[in-house]
Design a protein around this motif. Sequence first.
Motif, PDB file in Angstrom:
ATOM      1  N   GLY A 143       4.597 -13.659  -3.206  1.00 40.38           N
ATOM      2  CA  GLY A 143       4.135 -14.314  -1.990  1.00 40.38           C
ATOM      3  C   GLY A 143       3.418 -13.384  -1.030  1.00 40.38           C
ATOM      4  O   GLY A 143       2.857 -13.827  -0.016  1.00 40.38           O
ATOM      5  N   LYS A 144       3.426 -12.074  -1.324  1.00 46.96           N
ATOM      6  CA  LYS A 144       2.824 -11.084  -0.411  1.00 46.96           C
ATOM      7  C   LYS A 144       1.685 -10.309  -1.063  1.00 46.96           C
ATOM      8  O   LYS A 144       1.252  -9.282  -0.530  1.00 46.96           O
TER       9      LYS A 144
ATOM     10  N   VAL B 190      -1.538 -10.877  -1.351  1.00 47.24           N
ATOM     11  CA  VAL B 190      -2.723 -10.763  -0.495  1.00 47.24           C
ATOM     12  C   VAL B 190      -2.428  -9.885   0.713  1.00 47.24           C
ATOM     13  O   VAL B 190      -3.208  -8.989   1.062  1.00 47.24           O
ATOM     14  N   ASP B 191      -1.289 -10.111   1.364  1.00 45.45           N
ATOM     15  CA  ASP B 191      -0.956  -9.372   2.592  1.00 45.45           C
ATOM     16  C   ASP B 191      -0.861  -7.867   2.356  1.00 45.45           C
ATOM     17  O   ASP B 191      -1.345  -7.067   3.160  1.00 45.45           O
ATOM     18  N   VAL B 192      -0.244  -7.477   1.241  1.00 46.20           N
ATOM     19  CA  VAL B 192       0.004  -6.048   0.988  1.00 46.20           C
ATOM     20  C   VAL B 192      -1.291  -5.246   0.878  1.00 46.20           C
ATOM     21  O   VAL B 192      -1.329  -4.069   1.236  1.00 46.20           O
ATOM     22  N   VAL B 193      -2.369  -5.869   0.405  1.00 41.93           N
ATOM     23  CA  VAL B 193      -3.621  -5.124   0.234  1.00 41.93           C
ATOM     24  C   VAL B 193      -4.668  -5.479   1.294  1.00 41.93           C
ATOM     25  O   VAL B 193      -5.785  -4.963   1.244  1.00 41.93           O
ATOM     26  N   SER B 194      -4.318  -6.345   2.261  1.00 43.12           N
ATOM     27  CA  SER B 194      -5.341  -6.742   3.230  1.00 43.12           C
ATOM     28  C   SER B 194      -4.842  -6.878   4.664  1.00 43.12           C
ATOM     29  O   SER B 194      -5.629  -7.207   5.555  1.00 43.12           O
ATOM     30  N   LYS B 195      -3.564  -6.630   4.904  1.00 44.55           N
ATOM     31  CA  LYS B 195      -3.060  -6.668   6.275  1.00 44.55           C
ATOM     32  C   LYS B 195      -2.533  -5.293   6.629  1.00 44.55           C
ATOM     33  O   LYS B 195      -1.592  -4.799   5.998  1.00 44.55           O
ATOM     34  N   ILE B 196      -3.144  -4.687   7.623  1.00 46.44           N
ATOM     35  CA  ILE B 196      -2.792  -3.323   7.996  1.00 46.44           C
ATOM     36  C   ILE B 196      -1.340  -3.268   8.452  1.00 46.44           C
ATOM     37  O   ILE B 196      -0.810  -4.230   9.015  1.00 46.44           O
ATOM     38  N   ASN B 197      -0.684  -2.129   8.168  1.00 46.64           N
ATOM     39  CA  ASN B 197       0.715  -1.924   8.536  1.00 46.64           C
ATOM     40  C   ASN B 197       1.643  -2.935   7.874  1.00 46.64           C
ATOM     41  O   ASN B 197       2.631  -3.368   8.456  1.00 46.64           O
TER      42      ASN B 197
ATOM     43  N   GLY C 102       3.839  -3.425   4.306  1.00 50.95           N
ATOM     44  CA  GLY C 102       4.320  -2.762   3.104  1.00 50.95           C
ATOM     45  C   GLY C 102       5.822  -2.671   3.105  1.00 50.95           C
ATOM     46  O   GLY C 102       6.483  -3.082   4.057  1.00 50.95           O
ATOM     47  N   ALA C 103       6.370  -2.109   2.013  1.00 57.48           N
ATOM     48  CA  ALA C 103       7.826  -1.998   1.893  1.00 57.48           C
ATOM     49  C   ALA C 103       8.345  -0.651   2.349  1.00 57.48           C
ATOM     50  O   ALA C 103       9.543  -0.455   2.478  1.00 57.48           O
ATOM     51  N   LYS C 104       7.431   0.295   2.595  1.00 57.44           N
ATOM     52  CA  LYS C 104       7.873   1.672   2.803  1.00 57.44           C
ATOM     53  C   LYS C 104       8.351   1.953   4.224  1.00 57.44           C
ATOM     54  O   LYS C 104       8.711   3.068   4.557  1.00 57.44           O
ATOM     55  N   TYR C 105       8.345   0.936   5.069  1.00 57.24           N
ATOM     56  CA  TYR C 105       8.921   1.120   6.396  1.00 57.24           C
ATOM     57  C   TYR C 105      10.439   1.070   6.324  1.00 57.24           C
ATOM     58  O   TYR C 105      11.133   1.488   7.220  1.00 57.24           O
ATOM     59  N   ASP C 106      10.946   0.522   5.222  1.00 62.02           N
ATOM     60  CA  ASP C 106      12.377   0.489   4.994  1.00 62.02           C
ATOM     61  C   ASP C 106      12.775   1.834   4.382  1.00 62.02           C
ATOM     62  O   ASP C 106      12.653   2.048   3.191  1.00 62.02           O
TER      63      ASP C 106
ATOM     64  N   ARG D 194       0.510 -13.421 -10.173  1.00 56.97           N
ATOM     65  CA  ARG D 194      -0.472 -13.917  -9.198  1.00 56.97           C
ATOM     66  C   ARG D 194      -1.580 -12.881  -9.066  1.00 56.97           C
ATOM     67  O   ARG D 194      -1.322 -11.670  -9.063  1.00 56.97           O
ATOM     68  N   ILE D 195      -2.825 -13.370  -8.939  1.00 58.53           N
ATOM     69  CA  ILE D 195      -4.008 -12.501  -8.830  1.00 58.53           C
ATOM     70  C   ILE D 195      -4.770 -12.855  -7.562  1.00 58.53           C
ATOM     71  O   ILE D 195      -4.880 -14.025  -7.187  1.00 58.53           O
ATOM     72  N   ALA D 196      -5.290 -11.818  -6.893  1.00 54.54           N
ATOM     73  CA  ALA D 196      -6.189 -12.016  -5.739  1.00 54.54           C
ATOM     74  C   ALA D 196      -7.391 -11.107  -5.907  1.00 54.54           C
ATOM     75  O   ALA D 196      -7.249  -9.954  -6.332  1.00 54.54           O
TER      76      ALA D 196
END
Length: 636
Positions: A92-93, A95-102, A104-108, A144-146
């Motif tokens: 579900g993420k 698109v967001d992971v490669v196109s919405k700044i800030n 990702g999972a690495k803030y955890d 899923r592909i984007a």
Amino acid sequence: MANTDNKDMFASYTEDSIRSLDWREHIRLRPGMYIGKLGDGSSMDDGIYILIKEVVDNCIDEHTMGYGKQVEIKVTEHNVTVRDYGRGIPLGKVVDVVSKINTGAKYDSKAFQKSVGLNGVGTKAVNALSSYFKVQSIREGRTRIAEFERGVLSKEHKEVATSEPNGTMVTFVPDDTVFKNYRYIPEYLETQIWNYCYLNAGLTILFNGTKYISKNGLLDLLKRQTTEEELRYPIIHLRGEDIEVAITHENAYGEEYYSFVNGQHTTQGGTHLAAFREAYVKTIRDFYKKDYDATDIRASICAAVSVRVQEPVFESQTKTKLGSMTVSEGGQSMKAFVLDFLSKHLDDYLHRNPSTADALKKRIEQSERERKELAGIKKLANERAKKANLHNRKLRDCRFHLNDELSGKDKDIQEMKRRETTLFITEGDSASGSITKSRNVENQAVFSLRGKPLNCYGLTKKIVYENEEFNLLQHALNIEEGLDDLRYNNIVIATDADVDGMHIRLLLLTFFLQFFPDLVKNGHVFILETPLFRVRNKQQTIYCYDESEKQAAVKKLGGKPEITRFKGLGEISPDEFGRFIGADMKKDPIILSKDVHIQKLLEYYMGKNTQTRQEFIIGNLRYEKDLIDEETPAEA
């Protein structure tokens, strides 16, 4: 008049003057802030390699977390595909992971405590700077592909079933409007891939069908970067929690280091490398119970150090220099951490291996003798150089330098300017005059030679100080004490395309390989390519770098265009020269393959004239067609 201009400027500065850029626009407008310098692929730190690194870093972080033991990388002329076998991006993420700044999972920090990419920028920059970008995630039998074009979503596929194993696949094509005339150099990609393998035991990387895997980490790295015959003692390899080091000494001059943080190759070092250099000196002094000079202890060292740090702080987005002072939040200082490790493990190793300890002591004492022998002439030479530098006619300097301190805001822009700093080494007044007049004074400097330099093969470093020209070049580059304060990132040898020009190239390369081999090994030395021909008619001018390009230009222009053969750099006017050392500059990197033995190489090409070398030259002579046409009678 000035007052009127000020009023007009004030009146024109309105709410309409303020713009807010979206993430994609900002990356494309200021790519250097995200990937360093753009370049054309001739330097190992050019942007096209950073794009690959940003994608692979995510695969490595998955492997570090225990997911996926293989990464597949395929690079064709302009197309890159990276496939890992980790957990895959949550569907579900995608698109967001490669196109919405800030995003990702690495803030955890629990999930990615010691990863490389922490700010959610990497793959977004790759997406924005690619003419085509596709991401596919496979998770638990679903995929899923984007697809994107220059960061804009062009097609989002529906989630479907699949039999493929879990993981993520990214395909991208760097945008040729951003990366002009770029090319991937296989040796640079191979080095990048090997570094990932050295730092990740158990990881297999398939690069264009070839398998890369390392069983012994940094030990394998030093084996690949050194020549066994040149080693003074077997490589020392030490591992601890969150730290690994490999150390040896060669016969070469200078200090050579490979430093890493959380799997990231920090090409400019940082706090971890500074801590290692200091801790190594203290440990050696304590072991031998003698106050050796630090330069003697580290002379000819070849070492690699890797640390894992919680939430590392780098000096720029390209992550080439570590700024963190501690190894964990609120924890032990970097300096104390490295010193504690070396003072125990290196000290124990030397006690258990007396033959290595004895060989290391002899190497240090040899360096001490050589330094004392040089002391007198070094002092006189440096005094001469200091006076010459006040009115140094050989050096036309630039404003920015690689060793400038980053300060205030816009550190990423400052870093980009530092990386673009270039010193052209040329011969003669006409050639250096053309480059000086057409260069960018912000980041391009010129050093002018007087005729052919000395062939320094087989000579000791004493000649660097005795020969005024070598000494001034050494001071211009600021490499007397090593590469830490190198003033220019790119050292470009610019000579005429004739026999004398080729000879000067060889003599300069001999100088660098003999006394400063780490300059070449670290990818700082290049050969400038300038056009051999100018083909033009009244409507168009085409510059050609070889005979085939000339023939194509003649065919394109038709009729009987004017053809000019440039025999020397001085024949190219400053106005013309500007386009050959600007954004589209062509420069060939000097790359040493892993099996090259520097001293044997220099002996073969620059030593006494041997029958073997004569046979090689005769067997490899090339006759350019245009020269044959000019010099041979038509009936021949």
